[in-house]
Write an enzyme that holds these catalytic residues in place. Structure first.
Site, PDB file in Angstrom:
ATOM      1  N   LYS A 172      39.738  46.132  39.386  1.00 54.91           N
ATOM      2  CA  LYS A 172      40.566  45.678  37.848  1.00 54.91           C
ATOM      3  C   LYS A 172      41.348  46.568  37.273  1.00 54.91           C
ATOM      4  O   LYS A 172      39.815  47.666  36.689  1.00 54.91           O
ATOM      5  CB  LYS A 172      39.871  44.259  37.288  1.00 54.91           C
ATOM      6  CG  LYS A 172      41.275  43.766  36.816  1.00 54.91           C
ATOM      7  CD  LYS A 172      40.740  42.412  35.787  1.00 54.91           C
ATOM      8  CE  LYS A 172      41.601  41.389  35.359  1.00 54.91           C
ATOM      9  NZ  LYS A 172      40.953  40.445  34.255  1.00 54.91           N
ATOM     10  N   SER A 228      43.583  36.360  34.805  1.00 56.81           N
ATOM     11  CA  SER A 228      44.767  37.875  34.776  1.00 56.81           C
ATOM     12  C   SER A 228      43.641  38.925  35.865  1.00 56.81           C
ATOM     13  O   SER A 228      44.511  38.975  36.146  1.00 56.81           O
ATOM     14  CB  SER A 228      43.959  38.015  33.204  1.00 56.81           C
ATOM     15  OG  SER A 228      42.462  38.769  33.156  1.00 56.81           O
ATOM     16  N   SER A 240      39.567  33.918  34.555  1.00 55.43           N
ATOM     17  CA  SER A 240      39.931  35.405  34.696  1.00 55.43           C
ATOM     18  C   SER A 240      39.656  35.605  36.318  1.00 55.43           C
ATOM     19  O   SER A 240      40.475  36.744  36.963  1.00 55.43           O
ATOM     20  CB  SER A 240      40.617  36.238  34.008  1.00 55.43           C
ATOM     21  OG  SER A 240      41.384  36.318  33.162  1.00 55.43           O
TER      22      SER A 240
END
Length: 539
Positions: free
Chosen positions: A125, A206, A230
């Site tokens: 990420k 996310s 997330s």
């Protein structure tokens, strides 16, 4: 302000699932359009559904080299992420990936392998520092140009294990802690990530890019991060496996923070076995993150030892007795899952706890705002970014509003910046209510009912993408484990309206071994993972 699940864009269980399907997805299976975009790349990828173990076998036999694997995955990214479907899962590829792969091939030819991930392509990420040519931006234009001076702890662990980081994944900007009207998976730097099952649907966040990358076979495995939902939400709605570990099992140093109380990195994969392998590699004590000291004697380098087809036998699994919504298809999915758990030897115990947990939502949000300001200011003060504080991020966005905030604004950044320091009484009171309070509630439920895990639907199916008005989510089971810092694993639970739905298992502190066994037994008995077909539209 009512609590919102700021990292997934979810609302609380008080929102009915009928509303979810009317507003976000559509309320009729008959309207599912079976159209797919024409491209051989979608159905004919030679590395489809490969695992760490299967690729290691092929590397050992000489069928593939690591260089070939990297070339194939980079081509896959170019074909379907950047061109035919424009998934926008990958925000940046690593220009050094092929050179690293060649190094791993040389080491293998010399009889040296670093570990289970030697020569395996991985994506991470874009809020995780890498001391290479890739940026770390949290998806924000304000952070463009931020090249980290040192690797995050988890990146060091990946490199030590021989993994090849081939790229970084798009995310909900600032890990979805920017606006209450955000579209999950959208960032000003990376654009909107799309759900690979229906391209007009939301990937959740996310860790949107990580979830989509795994599901769409853009990589073998991925790393995401979670504060509240997330990891498990994007894993759930993209038909993948996600583990949100106990806070303290994996270091957060070198990761752009939201909350020192709730943040953690974790695996996102297609199988429980791969998640277990990755979890063991990422875990470890780090002097730069004091909370990892709590994991001493409680963590394992090899979590695959807990993969047990019979792990559900004799287990006591708690299920919230209140219905998770009124939709008959989702309720049937949960009923089928519960029946399978019983068939594999588990005892199901009805429990009542979610109302107590949901009542702590406002306190959780208060904690996150205080800790976000404190943590981000500390990170930016030493980062190589052009902005050096949360205030400077806010000012940059205002000065570049058309590009940085074309759809939704930054009210969470602004309200967080108004908070004082962590010595504020309001912060300490909220922390006790949210974090300590949620742990007390869950500990009591586990103790009184002698539970091994709590189970439920992770999330409803993906809502439609709406960058103007934001997400519309229904039921969420992310908060209990998030606020308490307890471990949470989601595995594919089936499909509703042809969209994936995850099944969650969570437990008390450092119960990952037990949860991995339970999740693996369910996964192998159900076999619910179905590859995405990249359908153009739900309607």
């Amino acid at each position: 302000m009512k609590r919102r699940d700021f990292l997934t864009g979810t609302t609380l269980a008080t929102v009915g699932l009928t509303t979810l399907f009317i507003e976000g997805c559509n309320n009729s299976q008959k309207n599912i359009e079976e159209e797919t975009l024409d491209s051989d790349a979608t159905l004919a990828f030679e590395l489809d559904e490969e695992t760490i173990s299967s690729l290691q076998e092929k590397l050992a036999s000489g069928k593939y080299s690591s260089q070939q694997l990297v070339e194939l995955y980079l081509k896959r990214i170019n074909d379907i992420d950047k061109n035919s479907f424009k998934l926008n899962a990958i925000i940046e590829t690593n220009p050094d990936a092929l050179d690293i792969a060649k190094e791993m091939d040389i080491e293998r030819s010399q009889g040296k392998t670093r570990g289970a991930l030697h020569g395996i392509p991985v994506v991470i990420k874009d809020n995780i520092d890498t001391a290479d040519k890739m940026q770390t931006t949290a998806g924000s234009l304000a952070m463009v140009g931020n090249i980290a001076s040192t690797d995050a702890f988890v990146v060091k662990k990946l490199r030590e294990a021989g993994a090849i980081i081939i790229g970084k994944t798009n995310l909900s900007e600032w890990a979805n802690f920017r606006s209450t009207q955000s579209s999950s998976g959208w960032s000003s730097r990376g654009g909107q990530t799309k759900n690979p099952y229906f391209l007009d649907h939301n990937p959740c966040g996310s860790s949107a890019g990580s979830g989509v990358a795994v599901s769409a076979n853009l990589c073998v495995i991925a790393v995401g991060t979670e504060t509240d939902g997330s990891i498990v939400c994007p894993a759930s709605v993209n038909g993948a496996v996600g583990i949100k570990p106990t806070v303290g099992l994996i270091s957060r140093s070198g990761i752009i923070p939201i909350s020192k109380t709730q943040d953690t990195a974790g695996p996102m994969t297609r199988t429980v076995e791969d998640a277990a392998i990755l979890l063991g590699i990422l875990s470890g004590i780090d002097d730069k993150d004091w909370i990892t000291n709590e994991s001493k004697g409680k963590s394992f380098h090899n979590y695959t030892q807990f993969l047990d087809l019979n792990a559900l036998k004799g287990k006591r699994i708690g299920i919230e007795k209140k219905p998770q919504g009124t939709n008959q298809f989702l309720n049937a999915l949960l009923k089928n899952a519960v029946n399978l758990l019983k068939q594999k030897g588990a005892t199901i115990i009805e429990i009542d706890y979610m109302d107590q947990i949901n009542a702590l939502g406002d306190a959780e949000y208060e904690v996150l705002q205080y800790e976000f300001k404190d943590g981000l200011n500390h990170y930016l003060s030493t980062a190589n970014a052009k902005v050096k504080s949360l205030k400077e991020v806010i000012d940059f966005n205002l000065a570049n509003e058309d590009k940085a905030m074309p759809f939704f604004k930054q009210e969470i950044l602004e309200t967080s910046n108004l908070k004082s320091g962590l010595n504020d009484k309001k912060y300490t009171e909220a922390l006790i209510k949210s974090h300590t309070g949620s742990k007390k509630i869950l500990d009591a439920v586990f103790l009184e009912n002698k539970l091994d895990a709590i189970c439920g639907i992770t999330m409803g199916p993906a809502c439609s993408i709406d960058m103007i008005y934001g997400d519309r989510w229904g039921y969420s089971l992310t908060m209990p484990a998030a606020a308490s810092g307890y471990p949470h694993i989601t595995v594919p639970g089936g499909k509703v309206y042809d969209l994936p739905v995850g099944l969650s298992f969570f437990g008390t502190s450092y119960s990952e071994p037990k949860l991995i066994g339970i999740a693996y037994a369910y996964e192998q008995a159900s076999k619910n993972r179905v590859k995405p077909e990249f359908k153009k539209s739900f309607l």
